[in-house]
Design an enzyme around this catalytic site. Structure first.
Site, PDB file in Angstrom:
ATOM      1  CG  HIS A   1      34.734  29.134  23.353  1.00  0.00           C
ATOM      2  ND1 HIS A   1      36.037  28.917  23.631  1.00  0.00           N
ATOM      3  CD2 HIS A   1      34.580  28.116  22.671  1.00  0.00           C
ATOM      4  CE1 HIS A   1      36.068  27.356  22.792  1.00  0.00           C
ATOM      5  NE2 HIS A   1      34.854  27.471  22.757  1.00  0.00           N
ATOM      6  CD  GLU A   2      29.950  27.506  21.072  1.00  0.00           C
ATOM      7  OE1 GLU A   2      29.740  27.720  20.218  1.00  0.00           O
ATOM      8  OE2 GLU A   2      29.983  26.808  22.608  1.00  0.00           O
TER       9      GLU A   2
ATOM     10  CG  HIS B   1      34.041  26.861  18.029  1.00  0.00           C
ATOM     11  ND1 HIS B   1      35.110  26.051  17.941  1.00  0.00           N
ATOM     12  CD2 HIS B   1      33.988  26.550  18.843  1.00  0.00           C
ATOM     13  CE1 HIS B   1      35.211  25.360  19.272  1.00  0.00           C
ATOM     14  NE2 HIS B   1      34.844  25.679  20.081  1.00  0.00           N
TER      15      HIS B   1
ATOM     16  CD  GLU C   1      36.634  23.685  22.445  1.00  0.00           C
ATOM     17  OE1 GLU C   1      36.015  23.700  23.724  1.00  0.00           O
ATOM     18  OE2 GLU C   1      35.938  23.811  21.758  1.00  0.00           O
TER      19      GLU C   1
ATOM     20  CG  ASP D   1      39.161  28.031  25.011  1.00  0.00           C
ATOM     21  OD1 ASP D   1      38.277  28.554  25.279  1.00  0.00           O
ATOM     22  OD2 ASP D   1      39.862  26.926  25.842  1.00  0.00           O
TER      23      ASP D   1
END
Length: 476
Positions: free
Chosen positions: A129-130, A133, A194, A198
């Site tokens: 997930h990070e 980003h 987000e 995801d």
């Protein structure tokens, strides 16, 4: 900075991926050339920010855990949409639940995340997930949309993470103050960000051989645990809010991805989880009782018991607990390293060195093994050999502040004063203490018997340290 060997290994991981990967060009890259800052600017800002963070928050020093997380990070990164693979991992020494990624490829993981993730796949879902980003450059988008300047954004991220690393009451008090609230708002991702992180994170998990369903499972676990936290949720949930609709959306997207060929995980994650449990326990006696009660049903409880007994100083019982582990675990690297750690703690330095010499022959490229080998050598007063090993590690892992710190100490014991100063320079630069780094360079230049190449090297490092000082000054 990664070596050519690491790039080769990354390529190998990518080519060996058993899942047929969905191509990156099928995904939208929202951040484009019109973004406020370039990738190179992000990289430089990220490295400046990393120095500031290292100087403000304690890092977690267990080489086994750091090496393990680094391996997961690069495995997933090899199957990501990152345009710049110059990553830097920072593992913070705090039991608080948090993970973050900032411009320039800096990924931060709180060691306490292991206490919340049930297994390796859930832990990997947070990393995926990070990284998403980062690949989608969500921070650059925030700059574009809000027109805020980059130093303010980075300062907000740093303040928020430092607050999250403090105790929960003090942390929440800081967040509710007007200044911290403004800083907190600067890193809250939009719902669109987000969802995108995801979706792309689960895709990259599948392409890396992990189960994408692990992400909604992790979300559900966090949501359940947050119900008991009242007004004091962990930082990760403040910046990554979990809702029923988000969990449902993640489950739906996971169902559309290829079935992974993820092999059943070994014991690495659960063994590391025991190490973290023991490290952060506030009641060692209660933890020992818990491990003793669960040993009959959980074969790894005896490992936690051994670690807890070592921490308590009961070395004889710790050895008994280690020996009670099943035979299939006795040759596991983590277990063998723990036997050596036990010997060192008990003052059996020659036995520890013998064990580490054997492991070094079996795992000559292992960072945890080499680091522990150097420690055993130092315990046996073989300082010069220990310094050579740490010097080699410092070249392989130049962003590891623990290696530079240990190298400086060992060079001092070996009588190499120039080596002490140079190692301290690198350590201080990594934690953003540029004035101290420059002072060490001045001390080094006063050493007698310096060669012309020594002087040239030190003067060049002096110029670089002055540049780093200006970069940090401009970011404040």
């Amino acid at each position: 900075m990664r070596t050519g060997l690491t790039r080769y290994l990354l390529a190998g991981i990518l080519s060996l991926s058993a899942v047929s990967p969905i191509q990156a060009n099928e995904l939208p890259l929202i951040a484009n050339s019109s973004a406020t800052i370039s990738l190179e600017q992000e990289y430089q800002l990220g490295r400046t920010w990393a120095r500031m963070l290292r100087g403000s928050a304690a890092e977690y020093g267990d080489p086994l855990l750091v090496n393990y997380i680094d391996g997961l990070l690069w495995k997933i990164a090899a199957n990501s949409q990152l345009q710049d693979h110059r990553l830097a991992l920072i593992v913070l020494d705090t039991a608080a639940l948090n993970a973050f990624a900032v411009p320039g490829g800096v990924v931060g993981i709180n060691a306490g995340l292991l206490l919340s993730a049930q297994d390796e796949q859930e832990f990997a879902s947070v990393i995926a997930h990070e990284l998403a980003h980062l690949s989608q450059r969500h921070y650059a988008q925030q700059l574009e949309e809000s027109r805020r300047n980059t130093p303010l954004l980075l300062a907000g991220i740093l303040a928020s993470i430092l607050i999250a690393s403090a105790d929960s009451q003090a942390g929440m008090a800081g967040i509710t103050s007007s200044m911290a609230a403004g800083q907190q708002a600067s890193i809250n991702f939009t719902r669109r960000n987000e969802q995108e992180a995801d979706r792309i994170g689960m895709l990259n998990m599948a392409n890396s051989g992990f189960d994408p369903y692990a992400m909604p499972r992790m979300f559900s676990r966090l949501q359940r645990s947050s119900r008991f936290l009242g007004q004091n949720p962990p930082e990760f949930l403040l910046t990554h809010p979990v809702t029923e609709s988000r969990i449902a959306d993640a489950e739906n997207r996971a169902s559309q991805l290829p079935k992974p060929t993820y092999k059943k995980q070994g014991y690495d994650y659960q063994l590391l989880k025991k190490r973290v449990e023991v490290y952060y326990t506030k009641d060692i006696n209660q933890l020992i009782k818990g491990y003793q009660l669960s040993a009959a049903d959980d074969q790894l409880s005896n490992y936690g018991l051994a670690l807890a007994l070592i921490k308590k100083g009961d070395y004889s019982q710790a050895k008994t607990a280690l020996k009670s582990l099943p035979s299939n675990l006795q040759q596991h690297l983590y277990i063998r390293l723990t036997y050596a750690e036990l010997a060192l703690a008990a003052g059996e330095t020659q036995d520890a060195l013998r064990q580490m010499e054997q492991l070094d022959k079996l795992y000559p490229d292992s960072y945890p093994v080499r680091q522990r080998y150097a420690k055993a050598l130092s315990a046996n007063r073989q300082y010069k050999k220990a310094a050579r090993i740490l010097s080699e590690l410092s070249q392989r892992f130049p962003d590891n502040s623990f290696i530079w710190y240990e190298l400086a100490e060992t060079q001092g014991l070996a009588g190499n004063t120039l080596g002490v100063h140079e190692a301290r320079v690198e350590y201080f630069l990594l934690i953003g203490a540029t004035d101290k780094a420059l002072q060490q360079i001045k001390f080094a230049l006063r050493e007698k018997g310096l060669s012309s190449s020594d002087i040239a090297r030190l003067e060049e490092r002096q110029r670089e340290a002055e540049q780093v000082r200006e970069q940090i000054k401009n970011a404040l």
